[in-house]
Enzyme design. Structure first.
Site, PDB file in Angstrom:
ATOM      1  CB  CYS A   1      -8.182   0.783   1.191  1.00 50.09           C
ATOM      2  SG  CYS A   1      -8.137  -0.173   2.730  1.00 50.09           S
TER       3      CYS A   1
ATOM      4  CE1 TYR B   1     -22.898 -10.847  25.023  1.00 46.96           C
ATOM      5  CE2 TYR B   1     -22.572 -13.220  25.199  1.00 46.96           C
ATOM      6  CZ  TYR B   1     -22.606 -11.962  25.786  1.00 46.96           C
ATOM      7  OH  TYR B   1     -22.338 -11.839  27.136  1.00 46.96           O
TER       8      TYR B   1
ATOM      9  CB  CYS C   1      -2.413   4.768   6.611  1.00 47.24           C
ATOM     10  SG  CYS C   1      -3.990   4.015   7.097  1.00 47.24           S
TER      11      CYS C   1
ATOM     12  CB  CYS D   1     -13.286  -9.780  18.239  1.00 42.09           C
ATOM     13  SG  CYS D   1     -14.232  -8.843  19.460  1.00 42.09           S
TER      14      CYS D   1
ATOM     15  CB  CYS E   1      -0.905   0.013   1.225  1.00 49.87           C
ATOM     16  SG  CYS E   1      -1.966   1.465   1.316  1.00 49.87           S
TER      17      CYS E   1
ATOM     18  CD  GLN F   1     -17.642 -11.576  12.548  1.00 46.99           C
ATOM     19  OE1 GLN F   1     -16.576 -10.972  12.508  1.00 46.99           O
ATOM     20  NE2 GLN F   1     -18.109 -12.128  13.663  1.00 46.99           N
TER      21      GLN F   1
ATOM     22  CB  CYS G   1      -2.370  -2.127   6.956  1.00 46.66           C
ATOM     23  SG  CYS G   1      -4.048  -2.393   6.380  1.00 46.66           S
TER      24      CYS G   1
END
Length: 412
Positions: free
Chosen positions: A144, A276, A67, A370, A61, A249, A70
């Site tokens: 991106c 959930y 940025c 997560c 990128c 997701q 990433c």
């Protein structure tokens, strides 16, 4: 205080050895590298590389390094994924948990279907992009590499769409963009509401731009400003209309990998609880195996799930309820006839719900997480009650970030 030192990097982007008082945080470095860096407040800004790692690759990128996203693009895929698996192993070992860690699912570039894009005023135009490293400054992006190409192609449109939401000088809008099956679904937050909020003229301009770009829907903090059609997603044979600002997701293939893992764990079940549940990412596939009791704190998500039931004939019965599982978890007594519990909580985990599952007679659990820290905490609650963590699937859907997702299978 600023100092310049030679550092030997011992861990990814983290510990630089060479200071008298220990290590420092050295972003954008790799293990085995030697660098000259300016040190300030325990953080290193690299001025020169004296030795680079053989695992270092060219970041794909053009915004890498500026940025804030990433941050691991410069690491070759194999050692990068091995590091993520090692982080899981270390976290489990610290609480004396041992299990089989399966080969990780790795999301490819160009697969993200959700982006959160920040907008700021620059002269008369809007600047759209991501936060810079260690700064509130905005990095304007024109590409991106992790995003679906259709989201990248929409960046000029999204930049135009952001302009009406910058009407108030104190507004700092964020465009939460989801690529649904029927087009872009955009929920805007961060708009100053004092003085009456967004004007009628700004709302009209936003709707006109959305119409010109064939956007499915635009909402302002979940209030519909423009809708050409519902934002639809196919899940397990059902067609689900996403609620405004609803959770999905980030990578569809990652969701499928987690669902496939859960289905393997639920085979043979006579009744399943999906806690959930959101809009039903696990609920609808599980209902092809057995009746499902589904619960989530979001009334909008449960309404979307219920509305989608009519679009998926042939499923086992689904009982969906609005319930804050952190404050009012499903009790052990309510799980009497449940063979498998699947739970997928937010980052805070499911401590209260795990305690009730531990008290129950449920023989099998599939835990999705997560957050590695809260997963380990909840896993320990279950294993202390007699469960065994049979195996675990790492899921790398936030590509080139330190973020680790996982799904584990527990049984008694």
């Amino acid at each position: 205080m600023t100092d310049t030192s030679i550092l030997d990097i011992r861990a990814v982007g983290a510990l630089g050895d060479g200071l008298a008082d220990g290590g420092v945080f050295a972003p954008l470095t790799l293990p085995g590298e030697r660098v000259v860096a300016r040190i300030e407040n325990g953080r290193a800004d690299v001025a020169e590389w004296l030795k680079t790692s053989p695992d270092r690759v060219a970041p794909p990128c053009p915004h890498f390094g500026d940025c804030g996203g990433c941050t691991l693009q410069h690491w070759a895929p194999a050692p990068y994924l091995a590091w993520k698996v090692d982080q899981i192993g270390q976290a489990l070992a610290r609480v004396e948990l041992d299990t089989e860690i399966l080969a990780p699912f790795a999301a490819p570039p160009g697969s993200r279907r959700r982006l959160a894009l920040h907008a700021r005023r620059h002269g008369r135009a809007a600047v759209l992009g991501f936060k810079a490293r260690r700064s509130w400054r905005l990095v304007e992006v024109d590409t991106c590499v992790i995003a679906d190409p259709r989201l990248v192609a929409a960046l000029p449109l999204l930049r135009r769409l952001a302009e009406p939401f910058l009407e108030h000088p104190k507004s700092a809008p964020t465009l939460h963009v989801t690529l649904s099956d029927t087009g872009l679904d955009i929920d805007v937050t961060g708009v100053e509401r004092r003085g009456g909020g967004l004007s009628a003229d700004a709302r009209m301009r936003a709707a006109e731009i959305a119409g010109e770009g064939d956007v499915a829907r635009v909402t302002l903090a979940s209030e519909i400003l423009y809708q050409a059609r519902a934002a639809l997603i196919r899940i397990g044979g059902a067609t689900v209309a996403l609620p405004p600002g609803g959770f999905l997701q980030a990578v569809a293939a990652a969701e499928h990998a987690m669902v496939d893992f859960a289905l393997q764990g639920a085979r043979g079940a006579r009744r399943v609880a999906d806690l959930y549940c959101g809009v039903g990412a696990f609920t609808f596939p599980l209902a092809r195996l057995a009746p499902v009791m589904a619960a989530d704190a979001s009334a909008l998500a449960i309404a979307s799930l219920k509305a989608a039931l009519a679009t998926a004939p042939g499923l086992s019965p689904i009982e969906a309820t609005v319930r804050d599982l952190d404050r009012r978890p499903v009790l052990a007594e309510e799980l009497r006839k449940t063979d498998v519990v699947v739970f997928d909580p937010p980052r805070a985990g499911a401590a209260a719900q795990s305690q009730e599952i531990a008290r129950s007679a449920v023989p099998r659990v599939v835990a999705v997480s997560c957050n590695l820290t809260t997963f380990v905490r909840d896993a320990k609650i279950l294993t202390n009650a007699g469960f065994t963590l049979r195996n675990l699937l790492p899921v790398d859907q936030f590509l080139w970030s330190p973020h680790i997702e996982l799904v584990g299978l527990f049984d008694r």
